[in-house]
Write an enzyme that holds these catalytic residues in place. Structure first.
Site, mmCIF file in Angstrom:
data_model
loop_
_atom_site.group_PDB
_atom_site.id
_atom_site.type_symbol
_atom_site.label_atom_id
_atom_site.label_comp_id
_atom_site.label_asym_id
_atom_site.label_seq_id
_atom_site.Cartn_x
_atom_site.Cartn_y
_atom_site.Cartn_z
ATOM 1 N N CYS A 15 0.869 -1.180 0.000
ATOM 2 C CA CYS A 15 0.000 0.000 0.000
ATOM 3 C C CYS A 15 0.906 1.230 0.000
ATOM 4 O O CYS A 15 2.096 1.117 -0.295
ATOM 5 C CB CYS A 15 -0.973 -0.006 1.178
ATOM 6 N N ASN A 18 2.467 1.520 4.271
ATOM 7 C CA ASN A 18 2.710 0.253 4.948
ATOM 8 C C ASN A 18 2.383 0.325 6.442
ATOM 9 O O ASN A 18 3.061 -0.264 7.268
ATOM 10 C CB ASN A 18 4.156 -0.214 4.711
ATOM 11 N N CYS A 20 -1.384 0.624 7.285
ATOM 12 C CA CYS A 20 -2.813 0.292 7.419
ATOM 13 C C CYS A 20 -3.179 -0.955 6.622
ATOM 14 O O CYS A 20 -3.382 -2.024 7.181
ATOM 15 C CB CYS A 20 -3.692 1.467 6.987
ATOM 16 N N ARG A 21 -3.288 -0.805 5.314
ATOM 17 C CA ARG A 21 -3.822 -1.885 4.490
ATOM 18 C C ARG A 21 -2.871 -3.057 4.286
ATOM 19 O O ARG A 21 -3.253 -4.214 4.485
ATOM 20 C CB ARG A 21 -4.260 -1.331 3.123
ATOM 21 N N SER A 22 -1.635 -2.782 3.880
ATOM 22 C CA SER A 22 -0.725 -3.906 3.603
ATOM 23 C C SER A 22 -0.334 -4.680 4.861
ATOM 24 O O SER A 22 -0.253 -5.911 4.807
ATOM 25 C CB SER A 22 0.498 -3.460 2.799
ATOM 26 N N ASP A 133 -7.920 3.414 1.265
ATOM 27 C CA ASP A 133 -7.092 3.778 2.411
ATOM 28 C C ASP A 133 -7.978 4.309 3.538
ATOM 29 O O ASP A 133 -8.678 5.304 3.360
ATOM 30 C CB ASP A 133 -6.079 4.841 1.994
#
Length: 162
Positions: A15, A18, A20-22, A133
């Site tokens: 993301c 690095n 939140c999402r990944s 995001d």
């Protein structure tokens, strides 16, 4: 060849920062691998396309949301994608089209086949192909990220195991 007969498969989730999402995808997929007893066959990591948060732990909201569903992110630390990642990883999965485009620009042409959106592996009918995001939104955004990552991770694991 099944995953049990092959070399170690390496999966990288990407993301922007690095945090939140990944890392959420990293934690979810890591648990799926462990639950399937494939941790010695599949390696997981995550990275960001931007170097905003290098060395920092995942966002506390992401960690809390994940922990409520049994996923731990406490040991993860943000890092930026590196040129060798394009060589080392078998799957490099972006959370959205903007980060996929950045990866496509940086990726040597011979490794472009490794790049995709994580949601391409979602087996459920889902209208969204990108994982938005949640950083500037409320807690609902983190729940939504986790829902989408769980759905796509199951499809990814089944794809790898075939």
């Amino acid at each position: 060849m099944t995953v049990k007969e092959s070399k170690i498969i390496k999966v990288l989730f990407v993301c922007m920062g690095n945090i939140c999402r990944s890392p959420t995808a990293d934690a979810v997929f890591r648990k799926k691998i462990k639950d399937s007893r494939l941790e010695n066959k599949i390696y997981v990591d995550s990275a960001g396309t931007h170097a905003y948060h290098i060395g920092e732990p995942p966002d506390q909201r992401a960690q809390n949301t994940a922990l409520q569903r049994g996923y731990s992110m406490h040991a993860l630390r943000a890092r930026a994608i590196q040129p060798h990642d394009f060589i080392d990883f078998d799957y490099i999965l972006a959370m959205d089209n903007a980060n996929l485009a950045i990866l496509q620009e940086r990726c040597p042409i011979q490794y472009n086949y490794k790049l995709a959106l994580l949601m391409e592996y979602c087996q459920h009918s889902h209208s969204c192909r990108e994982i938005a995001d949640p950083y500037y939104g409320g807690l609902h955004g983190f729940e939504n990220v986790l829902d989408m990552v769980e759905m796509a991770s199951q499809g990814l694991l089944e794809h790898i195991c075939k």
